[in-house]
Design a protein around this motif. Sequence first.
Motif, PDB file in Angstrom:
ATOM      1  N   ALA A 188      56.853  29.060  98.532  1.00 13.84           N
ATOM      2  CA  ALA A 188      57.479  29.774  99.646  1.00 13.84           C
ATOM      3  C   ALA A 188      56.436  30.305 100.613  1.00 13.84           C
ATOM      4  O   ALA A 188      56.658  30.338 101.831  1.00 13.84           O
ATOM      5  N   ASP A 221      57.240  28.670 106.923  1.00 17.53           N
ATOM      6  CA  ASP A 221      58.323  29.535 107.384  1.00 17.53           C
ATOM      7  C   ASP A 221      57.857  30.985 107.343  1.00 17.53           C
ATOM      8  O   ASP A 221      57.770  31.584 106.270  1.00 17.53           O
ATOM      9  N   SER A 273      59.330  33.596 108.096  1.00 14.93           N
ATOM     10  CA  SER A 273      60.366  34.573 107.720  1.00 14.93           C
ATOM     11  C   SER A 273      60.347  34.912 106.238  1.00 14.93           C
ATOM     12  O   SER A 273      60.821  35.978 105.833  1.00 14.93           O
ATOM     13  N   ASN A 274      59.826  34.016 105.406  1.00 14.61           N
ATOM     14  CA  ASN A 274      59.773  34.319 103.969  1.00 14.61           C
ATOM     15  C   ASN A 274      58.347  34.550 103.494  1.00 14.61           C
ATOM     16  O   ASN A 274      58.060  34.439 102.304  1.00 14.61           O
ATOM     17  N   GLU A 310      54.013  34.012 104.647  1.00 19.98           N
ATOM     18  CA  GLU A 310      53.144  32.848 104.807  1.00 19.98           C
ATOM     19  C   GLU A 310      51.713  33.293 104.524  1.00 19.98           C
ATOM     20  O   GLU A 310      51.300  34.388 104.917  1.00 19.98           O
TER      21      GLU A 310
END
Length: 593
Positions: free
Chosen positions: A220, A225, A227-228, A230
Amino acid sequence: MKTSRRTMAGGRPGAAISIMIAIIATAFAVPVASATNPGAVPFSGVGAQDTRTVTVAGITDFHGHVERGEANAAAFALADAHNPGNVVPVSAGDLVGGSPYESAFEQDRPTLAMARAWGLTVSAMGNHELDRGVRDFNRRIADPANGIDWLCANVAAANKAKGGRLSHVRDYVIREVNGKRVAFVGALTDALGAVATPAITRDADLGESAVHAINRVADALSDGDESNGEADAVVALLHADASAAEGLEPGEALDRNVDLVYTGHSHAVKRGRTAAGAPVIEAGSFGRQMAVQDLVITGTGRRAKVDVRDVDLGNGMVENANAAGVYDLAGLEGAHVGQAAWRSAGAGETAPVVTRTRDIYRTASARARRVGSRVVGTVARDAYFGKVPSHGVESALGMLVADAERDAVRRAFYAGERIPVVGFSNDGSLRTRSLDANGDGRITVREVDSMMALQFKVAKRVLTGRQLKAVLAQQWRSHGGRLAVNRLGVSSNVSYRYVAGGGAPLVTGERRADAGHVSIVDLRIDGRAIDDDDLVIAASNSFLLQGGDRYTAFRAGADYVELDEGYGQALVDYLGRHPKIDIAAPVTGTVLV
Protein backbone atom coordinates in the motif's frame (compact mmCIF):
# COMPACT_ATOMS: atom_id res chain seq x y z
CA MET A 1 -1.24 -2.78 -11.37
CA LYS A 2 1.22 -2.24 -8.53
CA THR A 3 4.82 -1.52 -9.35
CA SER A 4 7.51 -2.71 -6.96
CA ARG A 5 10.58 -0.73 -6.12
CA ARG A 6 13.92 -2.12 -7.13
CA THR A 7 16.01 -2.70 -4.01
CA MET A 8 19.78 -2.92 -4.13
CA ALA A 9 22.08 -3.98 -1.32
CA GLY A 10 25.81 -3.92 -0.94
CA GLY A 11 28.77 -3.03 1.22
CA ARG A 12 30.01 0.52 1.43
CA PRO A 13 33.78 1.10 0.95
CA GLY A 14 35.69 3.93 2.48
CA ALA A 15 33.26 4.46 5.36
CA ALA A 16 35.83 5.58 7.95
CA ILE A 17 36.90 8.43 5.66
CA SER A 18 33.26 9.43 5.23
CA ILE A 19 32.78 9.61 9.00
CA MET A 20 35.66 12.02 9.42
CA ILE A 21 34.41 14.16 6.53
CA ALA A 22 30.99 14.33 8.18
CA ILE A 23 32.50 15.33 11.55
CA ILE A 24 34.58 18.08 9.97
CA ALA A 25 31.59 19.33 8.01
CA THR A 26 29.54 19.53 11.22
CA ALA A 27 32.25 21.47 13.04
CA PHE A 28 32.69 24.13 10.37
CA ALA A 29 29.13 24.17 8.94
CA VAL A 30 30.42 23.53 5.41
CA PRO A 31 28.20 21.35 3.19
CA VAL A 32 30.30 18.40 2.01
CA ALA A 33 29.26 15.36 -0.03
CA SER A 34 31.20 12.12 0.16
CA ALA A 35 31.81 10.36 -3.16
CA THR A 36 31.32 7.00 -1.43
CA ASN A 37 28.14 8.04 0.38
CA PRO A 38 26.00 10.35 -1.79
CA GLY A 39 23.76 12.59 0.27
CA ALA A 40 25.20 11.64 3.68
CA VAL A 41 25.19 15.38 4.43
CA PRO A 42 22.30 17.39 2.93
CA PHE A 43 23.33 19.25 -0.19
CA SER A 44 21.68 20.60 -3.35
CA GLY A 45 24.27 20.35 -6.12
CA VAL A 46 23.18 19.98 -9.72
CA GLY A 47 22.20 16.39 -10.50
CA ALA A 48 22.56 15.26 -6.90
CA GLN A 49 19.40 16.61 -5.29
CA ASP A 50 17.41 13.45 -6.09
CA THR A 51 19.73 11.09 -4.20
CA ARG A 52 19.81 11.30 -0.44
CA THR A 53 20.99 9.06 2.38
CA VAL A 54 19.02 8.16 5.47
CA THR A 55 20.81 6.15 8.18
CA VAL A 56 18.96 3.61 10.32
CA ALA A 57 20.48 2.38 13.59
CA GLY A 58 18.69 -0.61 15.11
CA ILE A 59 18.76 -2.52 18.37
CA THR A 60 16.57 -5.39 19.49
CA ASP A 61 15.71 -7.23 22.70
CA PHE A 62 17.27 -4.58 24.93
CA HIS A 63 15.21 -5.92 27.85
CA GLY A 64 15.87 -2.93 30.09
CA HIS A 65 19.63 -3.45 30.29
CA VAL A 66 20.27 0.13 31.34
CA GLU A 67 23.77 -0.77 32.46
CA ARG A 68 24.63 -0.87 28.74
CA GLY A 69 22.71 2.27 27.87
CA GLU A 70 25.79 4.47 27.72
CA ALA A 71 27.41 2.26 25.08
CA ASN A 72 24.22 2.41 23.03
CA ALA A 73 24.11 6.19 23.37
CA ALA A 74 27.71 6.36 22.14
CA ALA A 75 26.89 4.15 19.14
CA PHE A 76 23.86 6.25 18.23
CA ALA A 77 26.08 9.34 18.46
CA LEU A 78 28.65 7.66 16.19
CA ALA A 79 25.91 6.99 13.65
CA ASP A 80 24.83 10.61 13.84
CA ALA A 81 28.40 11.79 13.32
CA HIS A 82 28.43 9.70 10.16
CA ASN A 83 25.23 11.32 8.81
CA PRO A 84 24.38 14.34 10.99
CA GLY A 85 20.71 14.91 11.56
CA ASN A 86 19.65 12.09 9.25
CA VAL A 87 19.66 9.08 11.60
CA VAL A 88 16.58 7.16 12.76
CA PRO A 89 17.19 5.01 15.88
CA VAL A 90 14.79 2.04 16.02
CA SER A 91 14.04 -1.09 18.04
CA ALA A 92 12.76 -4.44 16.78
CA GLY A 93 10.91 -5.12 20.03
CA ASP A 94 11.35 -6.22 23.65
CA LEU A 95 12.81 -2.86 24.59
CA VAL A 96 11.47 -3.55 28.09
CA GLY A 97 10.37 -6.62 30.02
CA GLY A 98 12.46 -9.22 31.83
CA SER A 99 14.67 -6.30 32.82
CA PRO A 100 17.54 -6.13 35.33
CA TYR A 101 16.70 -4.75 38.73
CA GLU A 102 17.82 -1.17 38.03
CA SER A 103 15.05 -0.81 35.47
CA ALA A 104 12.48 -3.37 36.64
CA PHE A 105 11.98 -2.04 40.16
CA GLU A 106 10.94 1.31 38.70
CA GLN A 107 8.62 -0.34 36.13
CA ASP A 108 11.14 0.30 33.35
CA ARG A 109 10.97 4.08 33.63
CA PRO A 110 14.80 4.32 33.38
CA THR A 111 14.77 2.39 30.07
CA LEU A 112 11.99 4.52 28.61
CA ALA A 113 13.86 7.65 29.71
CA MET A 114 17.00 6.37 27.97
CA ALA A 115 15.05 5.76 24.78
CA ARG A 116 13.92 9.40 24.85
CA ALA A 117 17.52 10.53 25.39
CA TRP A 118 18.70 8.43 22.43
CA GLY A 119 15.97 9.81 20.19
CA LEU A 120 14.49 6.32 19.74
CA THR A 121 10.91 7.00 18.64
CA VAL A 122 10.11 3.89 16.55
CA SER A 123 9.76 0.33 17.83
CA ALA A 124 8.07 -2.91 16.92
CA MET A 125 5.94 -4.29 19.73
CA GLY A 126 7.62 -7.38 21.19
CA ASN A 127 6.02 -10.10 23.28
CA HIS A 128 7.69 -8.84 26.46
CA GLU A 129 6.06 -5.44 26.09
CA LEU A 130 2.91 -7.41 26.95
CA ASP A 131 4.28 -9.15 30.06
CA ARG A 132 1.82 -7.38 32.36
CA GLY A 133 -1.02 -7.53 29.87
CA VAL A 134 -2.47 -5.36 27.17
CA ARG A 135 -3.96 -2.82 29.56
CA ASP A 136 -0.58 -2.22 31.18
CA PHE A 137 1.06 -1.85 27.76
CA ASN A 138 -1.42 0.87 26.81
CA ARG A 139 -1.06 2.71 30.10
CA ARG A 140 2.62 2.37 30.98
CA ILE A 141 4.71 1.46 27.95
CA ALA A 142 2.73 3.05 25.10
CA ASP A 143 2.01 6.22 27.07
CA PRO A 144 2.41 8.99 24.47
CA ALA A 145 4.65 10.82 26.96
CA ASN A 146 7.33 8.22 26.21
CA GLY A 147 7.49 9.45 22.64
CA ILE A 148 7.61 6.02 20.95
CA ASP A 149 5.46 4.92 18.01
CA TRP A 150 4.72 1.23 18.70
CA LEU A 151 4.16 -0.82 15.56
CA CYS A 152 2.45 -4.16 14.98
CA ALA A 153 0.68 -4.60 11.66
CA ASN A 154 -0.54 -8.16 12.33
CA VAL A 155 -2.68 -7.19 15.32
CA ALA A 156 -6.30 -7.38 14.20
CA ALA A 157 -7.59 -4.07 12.87
CA ALA A 158 -10.42 -3.93 15.42
CA ASN A 159 -7.86 -4.07 18.21
CA LYS A 160 -5.97 -1.08 16.83
CA ALA A 161 -9.12 0.99 16.31
CA LYS A 162 -10.13 3.65 18.77
CA GLY A 163 -11.45 1.86 21.82
CA GLY A 164 -9.76 -1.41 20.84
CA ARG A 165 -7.59 -3.36 23.23
CA LEU A 166 -4.32 -2.18 21.64
CA SER A 167 -5.42 1.27 20.56
CA HIS A 168 -1.88 2.70 20.89
CA VAL A 169 -0.42 0.34 18.25
CA ARG A 170 -0.09 1.29 14.57
CA ASP A 171 0.72 -0.66 11.40
CA TYR A 172 3.44 1.76 10.31
CA VAL A 173 4.87 5.22 10.75
CA ILE A 174 6.61 7.45 8.21
CA ARG A 175 9.63 9.58 9.10
CA GLU A 176 10.59 12.34 6.70
CA VAL A 177 14.39 12.51 6.85
CA ASN A 178 16.80 14.30 4.51
CA GLY A 179 13.98 14.99 2.08
CA LYS A 180 12.92 11.32 1.88
CA ARG A 181 9.95 9.44 3.30
CA VAL A 182 11.02 6.28 5.12
CA ALA A 183 8.24 4.01 6.36
CA PHE A 184 8.73 1.64 9.28
CA VAL A 185 6.35 -1.34 9.46
CA GLY A 186 6.18 -3.50 12.58
CA ALA A 187 5.02 -7.08 13.19
CA LEU A 188 5.08 -9.62 16.01
CA THR A 189 6.04 -13.30 15.89
CA ASP A 190 3.32 -15.70 14.72
CA ALA A 191 4.34 -17.94 17.64
CA LEU A 192 3.00 -15.53 20.28
CA GLY A 193 0.95 -18.34 21.79
CA ALA A 194 4.15 -20.15 22.81
CA VAL A 195 5.60 -17.16 24.67
CA ALA A 196 2.54 -15.45 26.14
CA THR A 197 -0.41 -16.48 28.27
CA PRO A 198 -3.74 -17.31 26.60
CA ALA A 199 -5.21 -14.08 28.01
CA ILE A 200 -2.53 -11.99 26.30
CA THR A 201 -2.83 -13.97 23.08
CA ARG A 202 -6.58 -13.35 23.07
CA ASP A 203 -6.27 -9.64 23.81
CA ALA A 204 -3.46 -9.09 21.29
CA ASP A 205 -5.44 -11.02 18.66
CA LEU A 206 -2.97 -11.50 15.81
CA GLY A 207 -5.33 -11.34 12.86
CA GLU A 208 -2.85 -12.39 10.14
CA SER A 209 0.67 -13.72 9.75
CA ALA A 210 3.56 -11.30 10.24
CA VAL A 211 4.84 -11.70 6.66
CA HIS A 212 1.39 -11.18 5.16
CA ALA A 213 0.83 -8.07 7.28
CA ILE A 214 4.18 -6.52 6.35
CA ASN A 215 3.56 -7.18 2.64
CA ARG A 216 0.06 -5.72 2.86
CA VAL A 217 1.33 -2.47 4.36
CA ALA A 218 4.49 -2.24 2.22
CA ASP A 219 2.45 -2.74 -0.96
CA ALA A 220 0.00 0.00 0.00
CA LEU A 221 2.90 2.36 0.74
CA SER A 222 4.41 1.64 -2.70
CA ASP A 223 1.36 1.74 -5.01
CA GLY A 224 1.56 5.37 -6.06
CA ASP A 225 -1.65 6.30 -4.27
CA GLU A 226 -0.91 9.21 -1.92
CA SER A 227 -4.32 8.82 -0.24
CA ASN A 228 -3.29 5.61 1.52
CA GLY A 229 0.26 6.70 2.33
CA GLU A 230 3.33 6.61 0.15
CA ALA A 231 6.98 5.98 1.01
CA ASP A 232 10.32 6.22 -0.73
CA ALA A 233 11.74 3.32 1.31
CA VAL A 234 10.22 0.67 3.60
CA VAL A 235 11.97 -0.83 6.65
CA ALA A 236 10.34 -3.80 8.40
CA LEU A 237 10.78 -4.23 12.15
CA LEU A 238 9.85 -7.86 12.77
CA HIS A 239 9.94 -9.23 16.30
CA ALA A 240 10.62 -12.78 15.18
CA ASP A 241 13.66 -14.84 14.32
CA ALA A 242 15.42 -13.84 11.10
CA SER A 243 14.29 -17.08 9.45
CA ALA A 244 10.72 -15.75 9.45
CA ALA A 245 11.80 -12.98 7.05
CA GLU A 246 13.85 -15.30 4.84
CA GLY A 247 10.95 -17.56 3.79
CA LEU A 248 10.83 -18.61 0.15
CA GLU A 249 7.46 -20.36 -0.08
CA PRO A 250 4.45 -18.54 -1.55
CA GLY A 251 2.70 -16.65 1.22
CA GLU A 252 5.79 -16.84 3.42
CA ALA A 253 8.09 -14.52 1.46
CA LEU A 254 8.48 -10.78 1.89
CA ASP A 255 8.09 -9.01 -1.42
CA ARG A 256 10.19 -6.43 -3.28
CA ASN A 257 8.55 -3.44 -1.62
CA VAL A 258 10.48 -4.15 1.60
CA ASP A 259 13.98 -2.67 1.42
CA LEU A 260 15.48 -3.66 4.78
CA VAL A 261 14.39 -5.96 7.62
CA TYR A 262 15.46 -5.79 11.24
CA THR A 263 14.44 -8.87 13.24
CA GLY A 264 14.67 -9.95 16.88
CA HIS A 265 13.25 -12.31 19.51
CA SER A 266 15.90 -15.06 19.31
CA HIS A 267 18.72 -12.91 20.81
CA ALA A 268 21.02 -13.93 17.96
CA VAL A 269 23.36 -12.09 15.62
CA LYS A 270 22.35 -13.00 12.07
CA ARG A 271 22.52 -11.77 8.51
CA GLY A 272 20.47 -13.05 5.58
CA ARG A 273 18.22 -11.93 2.73
CA THR A 274 14.56 -11.96 1.84
CA ALA A 275 13.43 -13.89 -1.22
CA ALA A 276 13.46 -10.54 -3.06
CA GLY A 277 17.04 -9.75 -1.99
CA ALA A 278 16.59 -7.24 0.85
CA PRO A 279 19.00 -7.57 3.82
CA VAL A 280 17.63 -9.31 6.93
CA ILE A 281 19.60 -8.37 10.04
CA GLU A 282 19.23 -9.48 13.66
CA ALA A 283 21.32 -7.47 16.10
CA GLY A 284 21.69 -9.65 19.18
CA SER A 285 20.27 -8.60 22.54
CA PHE A 286 20.68 -6.77 25.84
CA GLY A 287 22.25 -3.69 24.24
CA ARG A 288 25.41 -5.58 23.32
CA GLN A 289 25.08 -5.09 19.56
CA MET A 290 23.67 -2.57 17.08
CA ALA A 291 22.97 -2.69 13.33
CA VAL A 292 23.67 0.46 11.30
CA GLN A 293 22.70 0.77 7.64
CA ASP A 294 22.46 3.56 5.06
CA LEU A 295 19.45 3.76 2.78
CA VAL A 296 20.74 5.57 -0.32
CA ILE A 297 17.46 6.61 -1.94
CA THR A 298 17.17 7.88 -5.50
CA GLY A 299 13.78 9.09 -6.69
CA THR A 300 10.47 9.01 -4.90
CA GLY A 301 7.53 6.71 -4.24
CA ARG A 302 7.14 3.53 -6.23
CA ARG A 303 9.82 4.68 -8.67
CA ALA A 304 12.42 5.11 -5.95
CA LYS A 305 15.54 2.95 -5.97
CA VAL A 306 16.98 2.05 -2.58
CA ASP A 307 20.57 0.92 -2.11
CA VAL A 308 21.15 -0.54 1.37
CA ARG A 309 24.76 -0.16 2.53
CA ASP A 310 26.36 -1.20 5.79
CA VAL A 311 27.86 1.66 7.78
CA ASP A 312 31.34 1.22 9.18
CA LEU A 313 31.30 3.06 12.51
CA GLY A 314 35.07 3.28 12.07
CA ASN A 315 37.97 4.62 14.12
CA GLY A 316 38.83 1.13 15.37
CA MET A 317 36.49 1.53 18.34
CA VAL A 318 33.77 -0.92 17.38
CA GLU A 319 34.15 -4.42 16.02
CA ASN A 320 32.01 -6.47 13.71
CA ALA A 321 29.73 -8.81 15.66
CA ASN A 322 30.10 -11.83 13.33
CA ALA A 323 27.52 -10.50 10.87
CA ALA A 324 28.04 -7.77 8.31
CA GLY A 325 26.50 -4.49 9.40
CA VAL A 326 26.14 -5.52 13.06
CA TYR A 327 28.59 -4.08 15.58
CA ASP A 328 29.71 -5.16 19.02
CA LEU A 329 29.34 -2.23 21.41
CA ALA A 330 31.69 -3.55 24.12
CA GLY A 331 34.11 -0.85 25.15
CA LEU A 332 32.03 2.12 24.04
CA GLU A 333 31.11 3.05 27.59
CA GLY A 334 33.24 4.23 30.46
CA ALA A 335 36.83 5.08 29.63
CA HIS A 336 36.17 5.35 25.89
CA VAL A 337 33.27 7.73 26.11
CA GLY A 338 35.29 10.87 25.45
CA GLN A 339 37.02 9.71 22.29
CA ALA A 340 36.95 12.00 19.27
CA ALA A 341 34.55 10.02 17.09
CA TRP A 342 31.56 11.22 19.07
CA ARG A 343 32.94 14.38 20.67
CA SER A 344 31.83 17.69 19.27
CA ALA A 345 34.61 18.45 16.81
CA GLY A 346 37.04 20.96 18.30
CA ALA A 347 34.96 21.37 21.48
CA GLY A 348 36.41 18.46 23.44
CA GLU A 349 33.10 17.60 25.09
CA THR A 350 31.25 14.30 25.26
CA ALA A 351 28.11 14.14 23.11
CA PRO A 352 25.08 15.28 25.14
CA VAL A 353 23.19 12.04 24.43
CA VAL A 354 25.95 10.08 26.18
CA THR A 355 25.97 12.41 29.19
CA ARG A 356 22.19 12.27 29.58
CA THR A 357 22.16 8.48 29.34
CA ARG A 358 24.97 8.14 31.87
CA ASP A 359 23.07 10.37 34.32
CA ILE A 360 19.88 8.30 33.94
CA TYR A 361 21.77 5.11 34.73
CA ARG A 362 23.62 6.55 37.70
CA THR A 363 20.37 7.79 39.24
CA ALA A 364 18.61 4.46 38.67
CA SER A 365 21.59 2.49 39.98
CA ALA A 366 21.78 4.56 43.17
CA ARG A 367 18.09 3.99 43.86
CA ALA A 368 18.45 0.28 43.13
CA ARG A 369 21.31 -0.05 45.61
CA ARG A 370 19.27 1.57 48.37
CA VAL A 371 16.24 -0.62 47.81
CA GLY A 372 17.80 -3.81 46.53
CA SER A 373 20.58 -4.36 49.06
CA ARG A 374 18.26 -5.85 51.70
CA VAL A 375 19.28 -9.45 52.47
CA VAL A 376 16.36 -11.89 52.23
CA GLY A 377 18.15 -15.20 52.67
CA THR A 378 21.38 -17.15 52.78
CA VAL A 379 22.79 -20.23 51.10
CA ALA A 380 25.12 -22.83 52.51
CA ARG A 381 28.82 -22.50 51.90
CA ASP A 382 29.85 -23.90 48.51
CA ALA A 383 26.19 -24.41 47.47
CA TYR A 384 25.61 -23.47 43.85
CA PHE A 385 22.12 -22.56 42.70
CA GLY A 386 22.72 -21.93 39.03
CA LYS A 387 21.13 -22.74 35.70
CA VAL A 388 23.88 -25.15 34.59
CA PRO A 389 22.50 -28.65 35.22
CA SER A 390 24.24 -31.91 35.88
CA HIS A 391 24.06 -34.33 32.96
CA GLY A 392 20.54 -35.69 32.60
CA VAL A 393 18.97 -33.77 35.49
CA GLU A 394 17.44 -30.36 36.07
CA SER A 395 19.39 -27.50 37.64
CA ALA A 396 19.57 -26.95 41.38
CA LEU A 397 18.22 -23.45 40.78
CA GLY A 398 15.18 -24.77 38.93
CA MET A 399 14.49 -27.22 41.73
CA LEU A 400 14.84 -24.52 44.39
CA VAL A 401 12.35 -22.23 42.64
CA ALA A 402 9.96 -25.16 42.14
CA ASP A 403 10.18 -25.91 45.88
CA ALA A 404 9.39 -22.26 46.64
CA GLU A 405 6.33 -22.20 44.35
CA ARG A 406 5.14 -25.45 45.92
CA ASP A 407 5.57 -24.03 49.41
CA ALA A 408 3.62 -20.86 48.52
CA VAL A 409 0.65 -22.85 47.23
CA ARG A 410 0.68 -25.22 50.19
CA ARG A 411 0.56 -22.30 52.61
CA ALA A 412 -2.12 -20.42 50.68
CA PHE A 413 -4.48 -23.39 50.27
CA TYR A 414 -3.49 -25.58 53.20
CA ALA A 415 -2.75 -28.14 50.53
CA GLY A 416 -0.64 -31.26 50.62
CA GLU A 417 -2.25 -33.23 53.40
CA ARG A 418 -4.73 -35.13 51.23
CA ILE A 419 -3.70 -34.08 47.72
CA PRO A 420 0.05 -33.94 47.02
CA VAL A 421 1.57 -30.73 45.65
CA VAL A 422 4.27 -30.62 42.95
CA GLY A 423 6.24 -27.48 42.14
CA PHE A 424 7.56 -26.51 38.71
CA SER A 425 9.75 -23.83 37.18
CA ASN A 426 10.77 -23.18 33.58
CA ASP A 427 14.19 -22.07 32.45
CA GLY A 428 12.86 -19.03 30.58
CA SER A 429 11.39 -17.53 33.74
CA LEU A 430 14.87 -17.41 35.34
CA ARG A 431 16.74 -14.46 33.84
CA THR A 432 20.20 -14.68 35.43
CA ARG A 433 22.72 -17.51 35.53
CA SER A 434 22.72 -18.01 39.29
CA LEU A 435 20.92 -16.90 42.41
CA ASP A 436 23.96 -15.82 44.43
CA ALA A 437 25.38 -13.53 41.77
CA ASN A 438 28.41 -12.33 43.74
CA GLY A 439 29.04 -15.57 45.64
CA ASP A 440 28.92 -14.01 49.11
CA GLY A 441 26.32 -16.45 50.45
CA ARG A 442 23.79 -13.68 51.07
CA ILE A 443 20.79 -13.33 48.77
CA THR A 444 19.45 -9.81 48.31
CA VAL A 445 16.20 -8.40 46.94
CA ARG A 446 18.11 -7.31 43.87
CA GLU A 447 19.48 -10.80 43.18
CA VAL A 448 16.02 -12.40 43.44
CA ASP A 449 14.27 -9.72 41.39
CA SER A 450 16.97 -9.74 38.69
CA MET A 451 16.62 -13.49 38.33
CA MET A 452 12.81 -13.53 38.49
CA ALA A 453 12.20 -10.32 36.57
CA LEU A 454 9.07 -11.28 34.64
CA GLN A 455 5.62 -10.27 35.81
CA PHE A 456 4.30 -13.73 36.64
CA LYS A 457 2.11 -14.69 39.58
CA VAL A 458 2.20 -17.80 41.73
CA ALA A 459 -0.53 -20.11 40.44
CA LYS A 460 -1.92 -23.60 40.92
CA ARG A 461 -3.80 -26.11 38.80
CA VAL A 462 -5.22 -29.56 39.59
CA LEU A 463 -3.95 -32.42 37.42
CA THR A 464 -4.56 -36.15 37.34
CA GLY A 465 -1.60 -38.48 37.57
CA ARG A 466 -1.97 -39.16 33.84
CA GLN A 467 -1.92 -35.42 33.06
CA LEU A 468 1.13 -34.90 35.27
CA LYS A 469 2.98 -37.61 33.36
CA ALA A 470 2.04 -35.88 30.10
CA VAL A 471 3.56 -32.64 31.42
CA LEU A 472 6.79 -34.38 32.39
CA ALA A 473 6.97 -36.17 29.03
CA GLN A 474 6.87 -32.81 27.20
CA GLN A 475 10.41 -32.15 28.43
CA TRP A 476 11.52 -34.49 25.60
CA ARG A 477 10.84 -33.53 22.01
CA SER A 478 12.00 -35.01 18.75
CA HIS A 479 14.18 -32.86 16.50
CA GLY A 480 15.35 -34.45 13.27
CA GLY A 481 14.95 -37.96 14.65
CA ARG A 482 16.93 -37.19 17.79
CA LEU A 483 15.62 -36.69 21.27
CA ALA A 484 16.19 -33.23 22.74
CA VAL A 485 15.49 -32.47 26.38
CA ASN A 486 14.62 -29.11 27.90
CA ARG A 487 14.37 -29.77 31.61
CA LEU A 488 11.74 -28.28 33.83
CA GLY A 489 12.66 -27.52 37.41
CA VAL A 490 10.68 -30.03 39.46
CA SER A 491 10.26 -29.86 43.24
CA SER A 492 12.49 -32.09 45.34
CA ASN A 493 9.61 -34.29 46.58
CA VAL A 494 9.21 -35.89 43.14
CA SER A 495 10.96 -38.79 41.45
CA TYR A 496 10.23 -40.63 38.21
CA ARG A 497 11.82 -42.62 35.39
CA TYR A 498 11.34 -42.27 31.65
CA VAL A 499 11.54 -44.67 28.71
CA ALA A 500 11.11 -44.27 24.95
CA GLY A 501 7.99 -45.74 23.38
CA GLY A 502 7.43 -47.97 26.36
CA GLY A 503 10.56 -49.92 25.43
CA ALA A 504 14.19 -49.81 26.39
CA PRO A 505 15.80 -46.93 28.30
CA LEU A 506 16.62 -43.89 26.19
CA VAL A 507 19.80 -41.84 26.25
CA THR A 508 19.45 -38.14 25.42
CA GLY A 509 20.75 -37.45 21.92
CA GLU A 510 20.16 -41.02 20.74
CA ARG A 511 18.61 -41.39 17.26
CA ARG A 512 15.58 -43.65 17.23
CA ALA A 513 12.40 -43.88 15.19
CA ASP A 514 10.19 -43.47 18.25
CA ALA A 515 12.41 -40.83 19.88
CA GLY A 516 9.53 -38.35 20.05
CA HIS A 517 7.47 -40.66 22.28
CA VAL A 518 8.62 -40.73 25.91
CA SER A 519 6.74 -42.43 28.70
CA ILE A 520 6.98 -41.49 32.38
CA VAL A 521 7.04 -44.47 34.73
CA ASP A 522 7.39 -45.06 38.45
CA LEU A 523 6.15 -41.54 39.33
CA ARG A 524 6.36 -40.86 43.07
CA ILE A 525 5.51 -37.80 45.16
CA ASP A 526 6.67 -37.68 48.78
CA GLY A 527 7.64 -41.33 48.35
CA ARG A 528 4.11 -42.37 47.38
CA ALA A 529 3.38 -43.99 43.99
CA ILE A 530 0.99 -41.91 41.84
CA ASP A 531 -1.61 -43.70 39.74
CA ASP A 532 -3.13 -42.24 36.59
CA ASP A 533 -6.42 -41.35 38.29
CA ASP A 534 -4.89 -39.77 41.39
CA LEU A 535 -5.26 -35.99 41.81
CA VAL A 536 -2.20 -33.77 42.14
CA ILE A 537 -1.89 -30.00 42.62
CA ALA A 538 0.68 -28.37 40.31
CA ALA A 539 2.24 -25.15 41.63
CA SER A 540 4.26 -22.81 39.43
CA ASN A 541 4.23 -19.41 37.78
CA SER A 542 1.13 -18.27 35.94
CA PHE A 543 2.80 -18.37 32.52
CA LEU A 544 3.90 -21.99 32.71
CA LEU A 545 0.62 -23.30 34.13
CA GLN A 546 -1.26 -21.70 31.23
CA GLY A 547 0.78 -23.72 28.76
CA GLY A 548 3.74 -21.38 28.24
CA ASP A 549 7.03 -22.55 26.70
CA ARG A 550 4.95 -25.15 24.79
CA TYR A 551 4.10 -27.10 27.95
CA THR A 552 0.54 -27.35 26.68
CA ALA A 553 -0.27 -30.45 28.76
CA PHE A 554 -0.85 -28.17 31.76
CA ARG A 555 -3.98 -26.83 30.03
CA ALA A 556 -5.73 -30.19 30.44
CA GLY A 557 -5.93 -29.65 34.19
CA ALA A 558 -8.73 -28.01 36.17
CA ASP A 559 -9.30 -25.36 38.83
CA TYR A 560 -6.67 -22.84 37.71
CA VAL A 561 -6.13 -20.11 40.33
CA GLU A 562 -3.61 -17.27 40.59
CA LEU A 563 -2.41 -15.90 43.92
CA ASP A 564 -1.96 -12.18 44.42
CA GLU A 565 1.75 -12.83 44.84
CA GLY A 566 4.62 -12.53 42.37
CA TYR A 567 6.57 -15.68 41.64
CA GLY A 568 9.72 -13.97 42.91
CA GLN A 569 8.08 -13.15 46.24
CA ALA A 570 7.47 -16.86 46.75
CA LEU A 571 11.23 -17.42 46.64
CA VAL A 572 11.88 -14.48 49.00
CA ASP A 573 9.47 -15.98 51.53
CA TYR A 574 10.96 -19.45 51.12
CA LEU A 575 14.51 -18.23 51.65
CA GLY A 576 13.39 -16.38 54.76
CA ARG A 577 12.11 -19.62 56.28
CA HIS A 578 15.08 -21.75 55.17
CA PRO A 579 18.40 -20.12 56.10
CA LYS A 580 21.65 -21.63 54.81
CA ILE A 581 19.73 -23.53 52.17
CA ASP A 582 21.64 -26.30 50.42
CA ILE A 583 21.15 -28.49 47.36
CA ALA A 584 18.26 -30.90 47.84
CA ALA A 585 18.85 -34.63 47.48
CA PRO A 586 18.01 -36.96 45.93
CA VAL A 587 17.83 -35.28 42.54
CA THR A 588 14.48 -35.75 40.80
CA GLY A 589 13.93 -37.13 37.33
CA THR A 590 16.02 -40.27 37.82
CA VAL A 591 17.59 -41.45 34.56
CA LEU A 592 17.24 -45.11 33.71
CA VAL A 593 20.60 -46.82 33.25
